[in-house]
Design an enzyme around this catalytic site. Structure first.
Site, PDB file in Angstrom:
ATOM      1  N   GLU A 105       0.784  -1.226   0.000  1.00  0.00           N
ATOM      2  CA  GLU A 105       0.000   0.000   0.000  1.00  0.00           C
ATOM      3  C   GLU A 105       0.822   1.285   0.000  1.00  0.00           C
ATOM      4  O   GLU A 105       0.380   2.302  -0.522  1.00  0.00           O
ATOM      5  CB  GLU A 105      -0.928   0.009   1.236  1.00  0.00           C
ATOM      6  CG  GLU A 105      -1.957  -1.088   1.250  1.00  0.00           C
ATOM      7  CD  GLU A 105      -2.980  -0.939   0.147  1.00  0.00           C
ATOM      8  OE1 GLU A 105      -3.338   0.206  -0.184  1.00  0.00           O
ATOM      9  OE2 GLU A 105      -3.415  -1.964  -0.406  1.00  0.00           O
ATOM     10  N   SER A 492     -43.823 -38.428  36.544  1.00  0.00           N
ATOM     11  CA  SER A 492     -43.421 -38.869  37.881  1.00  0.00           C
ATOM     12  C   SER A 492     -42.209 -38.138  38.424  1.00  0.00           C
ATOM     13  O   SER A 492     -41.921 -38.232  39.616  1.00  0.00           O
ATOM     14  CB  SER A 492     -43.130 -40.383  37.859  1.00  0.00           C
ATOM     15  OG  SER A 492     -44.311 -41.101  37.600  1.00  0.00           O
TER      16      SER A 492
END
Length: 888
Positions: A105, A492
């Protein structure tokens, strides 16, 4: 020669004289142009300066950072947000990563003041030639300025602002700070913002683990992520990488050998998800919803919050494994539903090399995900030894042996399966796409996605922290959280709460109840309600303990209706935290006829596990803000027996603490002085001499003196204490009865864990629509539910002990590894009495041995039965108590 030399001097002078005006003119023109440029720049600066933001405001602009969710031991669970970003400091950047971006860059980044005049000159030449503003020539600092403050429109004024702002940034920040800001800010495609997130997305690595070639690839992506993406366009990415590597070589950032190695390194990028360290997607969704409700979606997803949950990574992994393994085992029992799909291809092509397969076949194989961790493969050929040749999605070929598919009885419906297969051809054919799972003995087994679902949750009974939660088989297929959102009949597994209410109403574990047919006329149930036992049998008179251990429905209904009362039971159970639809006000309450979520059940069972206290489940332990400040920390009510004054504990007799070694008893003055010192009170008598203690006496006091809230309430003033809702005696008795469920009752399979501290209860709702197991010790409560989301029956013999209990066992096998036994100690106020099994009454010395057992009672509820001939007077009420013998 001499004359020629002499003649040449006037001619050179003449030429110089002739060009002098031109030189002066050009110099003057150059000076004027320079002055004009300088004037233009100054004017341009003053033109754009008012619109330039202060460079230092970059420090104040927050980057969009996703919500990150962690377990309590620091494992990343999820990132939530559109932008994936992982912030890194400059010191954490590998040098070759910095060099790659500089080479790609801005080769003079560390030299220029924010504007590279050579780059500007190049851009100017391009503009003169094309007549258009070029996008090139921007330094890293200019790109940073543009991305923070400006737009990408190609206007001359924007380029001016960009240049001047870049200069201001360079005056405010160091080069290292600018590079770190740049690499954290920029977009790399695929929702990745910042180089660290890009490394994770494209290579599945943390930034410190990537190599030079991968760093160059990332640097090459930046100018145009859509075109240079190594996943979408490997060829373009390879060209860009080559350019970056050549620039790195030219700038002496890498040597020739490093350049050649990097150039030869293959492009192996593919999309990776977030580097998840712990799978807990249902918890992540719970946290996401909570954060949105607290802070709103914009802040929750972008402000960089971190949430630490109460999950334990070991327990969570155990929950995930247990649920998936248990559901896969269940679906095997219900029959094989067939392949995912079928590919029509000639056998010679299917059985040929993977590389020669048509692209459409490869794509068809790739179309299927891996739910629940299952693998996908294509059957290519069947063999005479009843094995099959298969090829996985990545092209790997292997064989599926007969023992991995012999289970595959054909599915007919949820109640019925066909005959067991005899050959591989009864199960599959070439072209079938199938699911597979690894098996412990090595190799693979045929699998399928379960139609049934499950939920598992574990909590810490001392404070309610949710330590694991699995809300189903696979979150990608169903986001419905069956732990918190499914409301099903507990069956149960709800009975222990009814039995706790019965004990509170004056019954004991030795109380006799009748297990015989019950017919009830109830408008809220049916016109006539006839409950039955699971076995279809009736057991006659039974002790309460036995009725719970063997899960007798009819005895439980009578215990509720005749011995306790529905109203009394509901009032007793309301403090447990059950919602209204759980505590239905009729006889079916005894059989779990209401509805509850697994988390409701875990909360209720925690009261039995912790000795009688109400706790509130929670999953968010703390919330940390973007500046690492703690915004929230959970402050749950905790179980703290020492925090309770003695008179507040029903039936509690506090035992005196045992010293670690024999000590000389302290005289009353020492104890009184110790209590005064702890309470901060002064002596009431001025005449008493001041107490002084030797070091030995002070050490003795520290070893043996354990004040509670009765003696020193100020020590516990800041503790959020959980409220006691049942007595420790009630909790102990229910725990002890449920330990028998595992020792010899419906939960006997759990004995394989080899522990003595586990209590639990199975549960199966009407028509086997729900299967449950709830179990615990003093340190952990775990609840498992299994059922279909459409509430249809699970199938023959699919009850709690067969369907849910194995999942619970598998979870607890991992959860309890290396964990010492944790069982509630017998509290004061409990006595153990020798009784008759058949009558529940205290037994005499001559009572038949086979009908004798020991039972626990609260002191005030030891049964008083009519004395039989020869029966001992256990209450010492005889005229000559010295001739009697009490058995406790």
């Amino acid at each position: 020669m001499q004359n020629a030399s002499t003649d040449s001097k006037p001619s050179r002078l003449a030429r110089t004289t002739r060009f002098a005006p031109w030189l002066i003119l050009c110099g003057g023109a150059g000076l004027i142009v320079s002055l004009m440029i300088a004037t233009g720049l100054i004017g341009a600066y003053y033109y754009v300066a008012p619109s330039l933001p202060p460079a230092e405001t970059i420090r104040e602009i927050p980057l969009q950072i996703p919500l990150r969710i962690f377990s309590r031991d620091g494992r990343l669970i999820e990132e939530v947000g559109e932008r994936r970003r992982i912030l890194v400091d400059y010191e954490d950047l590998p040098p070759f990563v910095v060099h790659a971006f500089v080479a790609a860059e801005d080769g003079r980044f560390f030299e220029h003041p924010g504007i590279d005049y050579l780059g500007v000159l190049r851009a100017g030449i391009v503009m003169l030639r094309s007549g258009e503003i070029s996008g090139g020539g921007s330094t890293i600092t200019q790109q940073l300025a543009r991305d923070y403050f400006l737009t990408r429109e190609q206007l001359f004024t924007r380029k001016l602002r960009e240049a001047f702002l870049a200069y201001k940034i360079e005056q405010e920040f160091s080069k290292e700070e600018i590079m770190a800001l740049f690499l954290n800010k920029m977009f790399f495609g695929q929702r990745a913002y910042g180089v660290a997130a890009a490394a994770q997305v494209y290579f599945g690595k943390i930034l410190s683990d990537i190599n030079i070639a991968e760093a160059a690839t990332l640097a090459g992506v930046l100018p145009a992520p859509s075109r240079h993406n190594p996943v979408r366009s490997p060829a373009n990415a390879l060209m860009r990488r080559s350019y970056v590597l050549k620039r790195m070589l030219d700038l002496d950032y890498i040597g020739e050998s490093q350049f050649e190695d990097a150039m030869a390194y293959p492009i192996e990028a593919k999309l990776h998800g977030t580097a998840i360290e712990l799978s807990a997607p249902w918890v992540a969704e719970m946290v996401r919803r909570d954060m949105v409700s607290r802070y709103g979606p914009a802040a929750a997803y972008t402000a960089g919050f971190e949430v630490v949950t109460s999950l334990d990574s070991t327990l969570q992994r155990a929950a995930n494994y247990a649920v998936r393994n248990g559901l896969l085992e269940f679906t095997r029992r219900r029959g094989y539903r067939g392949p995912i799909a079928t590919v029509e291809l000639a056998p010679e092509i299917l059985d040929g090399p993977y590389a020669d397969w048509p692209d459409e076949v490869k794509r068809a194989l790739q179309d299927y995900g891996n739910p629940g961790g299952l693998s996908v493969a294509l059957v290519t050929a069947l063999n005479e030894d009843n094995s099959a040749n298969i090829v996985f999605q990545d092209g790997t070929a292997t064989r599926l042996q007969w023992h991995g598919m012999s289970w595959a009885r054909p599915f007919i419906d949820r109640e019925t399966t066909g005959a067991a297969p005899q050959t591989v051809a009864n199960v599959m054919a070439p072209g079938h796409i199938i699911y597979l799972m690894p098996i412990t003995i090595g190799g693979w087994a045929l699998a399928q996605i379960p139609d049934a679902q499950s939920g598992l949750v574990s909590i810490d009974p001392l404070d309610g922290a949710i330590t694991s939660l699995a809300g189903g088989f696979d979150f990608s297929r169903s986001k419905f959280n069956r732990v918190t959102q499914a409301r099903r009949q507990p069956g149960s597994s709800f009975k222990p709460f009814i039995y706790s209410a019965a004990l509170e109403a004056g019954n004991t574990l030795a109380t006799i109840v009748l297990d015989a047919p019950v017919v009830i006329n109830s408008a809220t149930l049916e016109r006539l309600w006839r409950p039955v036992n699971y076995s279809g049998r009736f057991y006659g008179e039974q002790r309460v303990r036995e009725a719970l251990v063997r899960s007798m429905n009819l005895a439980s209904v009578r215990l509720l209706l005749n011995n306790t009362g529905v109203g009394n039971a509901v009032r007793h159970l309301e403090p447990f935290g059950f919602p209204g639809d759980t505590l239905i006000r009729n006889g079916s309450l005894a059989l779990g006829g209401g509805t509850a979520s697994p988390l409701d059940m875990a909360q209720g069972y925690a009261t039995f596990a912790n000795g009688g206290y109400a706790i509130e489940p929670y999953v968010i332990d703390s919330i940390i803000g973007p500046n690492e400040e703690v915004l929230y920390r959970a402050q749950p009510d905790v179980v703290c027996p020492e925090c309770e004054p003695e008179e507040m504990i029903p039936g509690l007799v506090m035992p005196q603490p045992e010293p670690l070694y024999p000590v000389t008893p302290l005289h009353d003055g020492v104890v009184d002085a110790a209590e005064q010192a702890l309470s901060g009170e002064e002596s009431l008598s001025d005449d008493e001499p001041e107490q002084t203690f030797s070091l030995e006496q002070m050490a003795e006091m520290g070893e043996s003196y354990r004040p509670d809230a009765t003696l020193a309430p100020e020590l516990f003033a800041d503790v959020n204490t959980a409220a006691r809702i049942i007595s420790p005696q009630n909790a102990f008795l229910i725990q002890d009865a449920m330990r028998d469920v595992i020792r010899r009752g419906t939960g006997v399979r759990a004995r394989v864990l080899g522990r003595r501290d586990l209590s639990g209860k199975t549960g199966t709702s009407n028509d086997r629509r729900d299967a449950w197991f709830a179990g615990f010790n003093s340190k952990i409560v775990a609840i498992v539910w299994v059922g279909y989301d459409d509430d249809l029956p699970l199938g023959p013999r699919e009850e709690g002990s067969r369907t849910a209990l194995p999942i619970w066992i598998e979870f607890m096998r991992i959860a309890l590894q290396g964990v010492p036994q944790a069982q509630m100690e017998m509290p004061g106020g409990i006595v153990t009495v020798r009784i008759s099994k058949s009558t529940g009454c205290p037994a005499s010395a001559s009572h038949p041995f086979e009908d004798v057992m020991f039972e626990h009672f609260r002191e005030e509820f030891v049964p008083e039965c009519e004395a039989l001939d020869g029966q001992l007077d256990i209450f010492n009420t005889a005229e000559d108590p010295e001739k009697d013998e009490t058995l406790f």
